[in-house]
Design an enzyme around this catalytic site. Structure first.
Site, mmCIF file in Angstrom:
data_model
loop_
_atom_site.group_PDB
_atom_site.id
_atom_site.type_symbol
_atom_site.label_atom_id
_atom_site.label_comp_id
_atom_site.label_asym_id
_atom_site.label_seq_id
_atom_site.Cartn_x
_atom_site.Cartn_y
_atom_site.Cartn_z
ATOM 1 N N GLY A 46 0.852 -1.181 0.000
ATOM 2 C CA GLY A 46 0.000 0.000 0.000
ATOM 3 C C GLY A 46 0.889 1.233 0.000
ATOM 4 N N GLN A 51 2.966 10.024 1.012
ATOM 5 C CA GLN A 51 4.252 9.329 1.158
ATOM 6 C C GLN A 51 5.211 9.634 0.004
ATOM 7 O OE1 GLN A 51 2.280 5.331 2.070
ATOM 8 N NE2 GLN A 51 4.129 5.227 3.326
ATOM 9 N N CYS A 94 5.355 0.004 7.482
ATOM 10 C CA CYS A 94 5.053 1.219 6.734
ATOM 11 C C CYS A 94 6.297 1.605 5.943
ATOM 12 C CB CYS A 94 4.659 2.342 7.687
ATOM 13 S SG CYS A 94 4.283 3.899 6.850
ATOM 14 N N LEU A 95 6.118 1.907 4.666
ATOM 15 C CA LEU A 95 7.266 2.256 3.833
ATOM 16 C C LEU A 95 7.927 3.554 4.300
ATOM 17 C CD1 LEU A 95 5.829 1.343 0.312
ATOM 18 C CD2 LEU A 95 7.478 0.044 1.672
ATOM 19 N N HIS A 136 -4.918 1.783 7.328
ATOM 20 C CA HIS A 136 -3.561 2.339 7.443
ATOM 21 C C HIS A 136 -3.363 3.450 6.404
ATOM 22 C CE1 HIS A 136 0.967 1.693 7.966
ATOM 23 N NE2 HIS A 136 0.898 2.430 6.874
ATOM 24 N N GLU A 137 -3.778 3.174 5.163
ATOM 25 C CA GLU A 137 -3.604 4.170 4.097
ATOM 26 C C GLU A 137 -4.537 5.365 4.306
ATOM 27 O OE1 GLU A 137 -1.018 3.777 2.442
ATOM 28 O OE2 GLU A 137 -0.701 1.673 2.911
ATOM 29 N N HIS A 140 -2.949 7.747 6.572
ATOM 30 C CA HIS A 140 -1.934 8.598 5.939
ATOM 31 C C HIS A 140 -2.559 9.880 5.384
ATOM 32 C CE1 HIS A 140 1.917 6.564 6.050
ATOM 33 N NE2 HIS A 140 1.408 5.421 5.624
HETATM 34 ZN ZN ZN Z 1 2.279 3.591 5.862
#
Ligand code: ZN
Length: 167
Positions: A46, A51, A94-95, A136-137, A140
């Site tokens: 995701g 991000q 998380c990236l 989660h997204e 963000h």
């Molecule tokens: Zn994330």
């Protein structure tokens, strides 16, 4: 298409509430393609627009490609329609927080409505890993990270060694 740079916490753009996409322009369509390519290259399942430094309400997800069955979805201006009262705790990476895995408790099911890149309205109920990923997204887009969803003790523990990993 191109692979974009992924911002890492504590970049302030990751803590910003994003604005609606509105009209789906060619730039938004191109951004969606770049975000998918960036997500696959990371590799992740995701990725939200903030991000990659774009403070607009969209994210991409593919919860199954690591199992060999790609299913890319682009979510534009997503809204939560319903959340289950039942909650579960799942481990989330998380990236933007490389090396950090946080146990986050969330509703087990979520129903989401969003616009696709073609502009059509979509609605679907997600459960399991996908439910956590979608929420989660969504977080963000409101400037919230997993670090903000856990106890101060768990946050301090998670951040031990983070500077070294992310340097
Ligand atoms: Zn994330």
């Amino acid at each position: 298409m191109s692979v974009l740079e992924i911002l890492r916490w504590p970049d302030v753009r990751l803590s910003t509430v994003c604005t609606p996409v509105g009209d789906i322009t060619p730039e938004i369509t191109a951004l969606a393609a770049d975000m998918l390519q960036t997500m696959y290259a990371a590799p992740g399942r995701g990725l939200a627009a903030p991000q990659v430094g774009v403070l607009t309400r969209m994210f991409v997800m593919d919860a199954t490609w690591k199992n060999g069955a790609p299913s890319p979805v682009v979510f534009i201006d997503p809204e939560i329609v319903d959340l289950s009262s039942q909650k579960i705790t799942q481990a989330e990476g998380c990236l933007s927080l490389p090396g950090i895995i946080a146990d986050v408790t969330r509703p087990a099911k979520v129903t989401l409505r969003w616009a696709s890149v073609s502009g059509g309205q979509q609605q679907k109920t997600f459960d399991g890993f996908e439910a956590a990923c979608v929420q989660h997204e969504m977080d963000h887009l409101d400037g919230t990270l997993t670090l903000d969803k856990i106890s101060p003790e768990a946050r301090a523990h998670a951040l031990e060694g983070y500077a070294a990993v992310s340097a």
